[in-house]
Design a protein around this motif. Structure first.
Motif: not given
Length: 144
Positions: A71, A122-123, A125, A129
């Protein structure tokens, strides 16, 4: 060729997808994480908790033609320079075409936060994804 996973912040589903696909292609999977994480892998490297320690170990393990999952945009940029294919756990491949933009965006957001601003995290998961990650990894592995 091997798959290297920066496992400090890697979702378990992504690690499982890597292990499954590696078996299909007869590839080893190396995971690198600090001692604070409990990772099960055939080739797991435990590093200390110091800043960038896992990233340095990933860099030392990586060679041209390998695949890395991270990431960390800065780590991805360095790995791309070594000829390593990189993707994030969301299934987006890093490339020489998009990494400069991502690094500039990271710097702008950091500058904004240092001046007191707040940015979104972050959204959450979702299943899509995992599907996107699997498709991207499969595409990378079938290119070789």
């Amino acid at each position: 060729m091997k798959i290297i996973v920066d496992a400090d912040a890697c979702p378990r589903n992504v690690l499982q997808i890597c292990l499954t696909m590696a078996r299909e292609h007869a590839l080893p999977v190396w995971t690198v994480a600090s001692f604070n994480h409990n990772i099960e892998s055939d080739h797991h490297v435990v590093v200390g908790n110091a800043s960038q320690e896992a990233d340095i170990r990933v860099m030392n393990l990586a060679h041209a033609g390998d695949v890395a999952v991270t990431q960390d945009w800065g780590l991805a940029a360095m790995l791309l320079g070594k000829g390593v294919k990189c993707l994030n756990p969301g299934g987006k491949e890093f490339s020489t075409n998009n990494i400069e933009f991502l690094l500039e965006e990271r710097e702008l957001k950091a500058k904004f936060r240092r001046s007191g601003g707040r940015t979104k995290g972050p959204k959450k998961r979702v299943v899509e994804d995992d599907q996107q990650f699997e498709a991207c990894l499969r595409n990378i592995l079938t290119q070789f």
